[in-house]
Design an enzyme around this catalytic site. Structure first.
Site, PDB file in Angstrom:
ATOM      1  N   ARG A 258      52.107  72.266  40.026  1.00  0.00           N
ATOM      2  CA  ARG A 258      52.471  71.767  41.352  1.00  0.00           C
ATOM      3  C   ARG A 258      51.733  72.526  42.448  1.00  0.00           C
ATOM      4  O   ARG A 258      51.532  71.998  43.552  1.00  0.00           O
ATOM      5  CB  ARG A 258      53.987  71.883  41.560  1.00  0.00           C
ATOM      6  CG  ARG A 258      54.471  71.154  42.799  1.00  0.00           C
ATOM      7  CD  ARG A 258      55.956  70.901  42.755  1.00  0.00           C
ATOM      8  NE  ARG A 258      56.740  72.103  43.019  1.00  0.00           N
ATOM      9  CZ  ARG A 258      58.076  72.123  42.974  1.00  0.00           C
ATOM     10  NH1 ARG A 258      58.745  71.041  42.626  1.00  0.00           N
ATOM     11  NH2 ARG A 258      58.726  73.220  43.249  1.00  0.00           N
TER      12      ARG A 258
ATOM     13  N   GLU B 202      59.365  77.907  48.296  1.00  0.00           N
ATOM     14  CA  GLU B 202      60.434  77.090  47.736  1.00  0.00           C
ATOM     15  C   GLU B 202      61.435  78.069  47.161  1.00  0.00           C
ATOM     16  O   GLU B 202      61.200  78.696  46.129  1.00  0.00           O
ATOM     17  CB  GLU B 202      59.888  76.136  46.679  1.00  0.00           C
ATOM     18  CG  GLU B 202      60.891  75.066  46.270  1.00  0.00           C
ATOM     19  CD  GLU B 202      61.573  75.398  44.968  1.00  0.00           C
ATOM     20  OE1 GLU B 202      62.765  75.787  45.031  1.00  0.00           O
ATOM     21  OE2 GLU B 202      60.956  75.271  43.914  1.00  0.00           O
ATOM     22  N   LEU B 203      62.571  78.222  47.852  1.00  0.00           N
ATOM     23  CA  LEU B 203      63.513  79.299  47.558  1.00  0.00           C
ATOM     24  C   LEU B 203      64.814  78.759  46.961  1.00  0.00           C
ATOM     25  O   LEU B 203      64.834  77.680  46.400  1.00  0.00           O
ATOM     26  CB  LEU B 203      63.753  80.114  48.833  1.00  0.00           C
ATOM     27  CG  LEU B 203      62.468  80.632  49.515  1.00  0.00           C
ATOM     28  CD1 LEU B 203      62.799  81.361  50.813  1.00  0.00           C
ATOM     29  CD2 LEU B 203      61.678  81.528  48.578  1.00  0.00           C
TER      30      LEU B 203
END
Length: 492
Positions: A171, A262-263
């Site tokens: 990704r 992205e957490l």
């Protein structure tokens, strides 16, 4: 194709070592290694080369040297390399899936699905590579022209998690390469072998040396600051916990590095009174149990309207206890082990806290005896809002249920978190479901659907769940800089 078989991948280093820099396999500069374990048995898979600061700098050198050539490579050629990578991943699905099962533990069916999902990023961004556009037009006031160009941002550095060792790598890798950027990748120390296999695949796909550099290591605090402190690194992307993301943001700020994060998540799963309960249960199983619940967008808190709470709870509890736990390659297994013992203890602590505050165990599945890192599928009911499990990411096969009566109260409870990654809403009334979805402070919402992820859609959160988006058309934008040129070209 030259991807080694599963036996070779797990028993010995790649060539001289496991660090992949400038198209060559080598040992860590100081000879360090670290262990990788099978979570199903807690047995050692093998020792893997542990890259250090010197290797990190060498990787930046290699990426920078390769950058100019890739930047000037026609988009169509970049696209062809990514299309080839897609085909190779699909061709070797079984080998890659077995490798994921071995080091990550997830059930084989989940691993096969991950390989397919991971491969799709190569196909999607192969198609986006040829659509990077520029524009040319008249200045509204006349007298000159506007030229707007899109350029690769430069050397990119990535840190990926263990829960999707293939998909979280592709990704990030795919849009960076599609945009014309070289890549530095540090995979999670629990699951480095899948990333190494992807490096071998990319080399076989025809990617020029230096454009993908993979540094497995268990000493991230020594490696990542080298990248963030180097002015040649212009893009950084991280997937992981919010706590770690905050620290990395501070480091990236020193050089004003372009960052995507992205957490963590704390996704509410909402079942309205008019929902199709059977469909909601199926969606809940997808949203909760994919990858054993070790998923950032996994349903974390279940809010069920009091009018359907008994029916939903009964059917959902039956589905959860039917999950078969075991080693991921065993026939019929749908729930593999957690990644390690620390994860199991963390999940157990959340369950114990909830029960201590009044929650009840409505269902608990079984797990194999032995040394593996297993936690049973569990359903909790009557869970109070102050329980830790309602406020922290559980990252495992545990579902805490609470009921609601009022829509406004529901939305307030769903939004009462610092996180805002994903949410789920089930209702037969699509207009009502959309109204609620638009009120949720969440980057992504599944309406009557328990599976959200799609390479063609923008993935990311709001609040402390992250910055930026991955996937979709937005995914490649993160790797491009916009340049405006005022051209003295009289009009009229």
């Amino acid at each position: 194709m030259n991807l080694p078989g599963i036996e070779t991948l797990v028993k010995a280093p790649f060539a001289e070592g496991d660090v992949f820099i400038a198209g060559r396999w080598c040992a860590a500069g100081d000879g360090r290694t670290f262990p990788v374990y099978d979570p199903a048995t807690a047995e050692l898979i093998r020792e893997v080369s542990a890259a250090g600061p010197g290797d990190a700098m060498a990787a930046v050198d290699a990426a920078q040297e390769a950058a100019a050539g890739w930047r000037s490579t026609p988009p169509r050629r970049r696209s062809e390399v990514l299309h080839t990578a897609f085909a190779l991943m699909r061709e070797h699905t079984d080998t890659l899936a077995r490798l994921i099962v071995l080091e990550n533990g997830k059930a084989y069916r989940d691993a096969v699905a991950e390989v397919g999902y991971a491969a799709e990023f190569f196909r999607w961004f192969a198609e986006e590579a040829v659509r990077i556009g520029s524009s040319f037009g008249d200045a509204p006031g006349g007298g000159f022209r506007h030229v707007v160009r899109r350029h690769p941002v430069g050397v990119t550095a990535f840190v990926t998690p263990w829960n999707f060792p293939a998909a979280m790598a592709t990704r990030k890798i795919a849009p960076a390469l599609a945009a014309g950027c070289p890549v530095l990748l540090k995979p999670a120390p629990d699951t480095p072998l899948t990333a190494l296999a992807i490096a071998a695949l990319m080399s076989e796909a025809g990617l020029p040396d230096g454009l993908l550099n993979v540094l497995p290591t268990d000493r991230a605090p020594e490696v990542v600051p080298v990248w963030l402190g180097d002015e040649r690194v212009r893009k950084f992307s991280f997937t992981g916990s919010t706590a770690t993301g905050r620290k990395l943001l501070e480091q990236a700020a020193a050089n004003v590095v372009n960052v995507t994060m992205e957490l963590g998540g704390n996704a509410p799963f909402i079942v309205l009174g008019d929902a199709d309960v059977d469909a909601a249960v199926r969606g809940a199983m997808d949203a909760k149990m994919r990858g054993g619940g070790e998923v950032c967008i996994a349903a974390n808190r279940f809010y069920v309207h009091q009018s359907v709470a008994a029916e939903f709870t009964g059917k959902f509890a039956a589905a959860m206890t039917a999950a078969r736990a075991g080693a991921g390659l065993q026939e019929g297994v749908t729930l593999g082990p957690m990644i390690n013992r620390t994860a199991v203890e963390s999940i157990r602590s959340l369950v114990d806290d909830a029960v201590g505050r009044g929650a009840k165990v409505a269902a608990r599945g079984s797990v194999p005896e032995g040394p593996g890192c297993y936690h049973p599928a569990t359903v909790l009911v009557d869970v109070p809002e102050d329980a830790r499990i309602m406020n922290e990411e559980v990252f495992g096969p545990v579902a805490p249920l609470a009921t609601f009566a009022d829509e406004d109260e529901l939305v307030a409870r769903a939004n009462a978190t610092v996180h805002g990654l994903a949410s789920y809403v089930y209702s037969r009334d699509v207009a009502r479901a959309l109204r609620i979805a638009e009120r949720l402070e969440s980057g992504m919402v599944g309406l009557n659907r328990g599976l959200l992820s799609d390479p063609a859609a923008p993935f990311g959160g709001v609040k402390q769940s992250g910055l930026g988006r991955e996937g979709g058309r937005e995914g490649i934008e993160a790797f491009l800089e916009t340049q405006y040129i005022a051209l003295d070209w009289p009009t009229g």
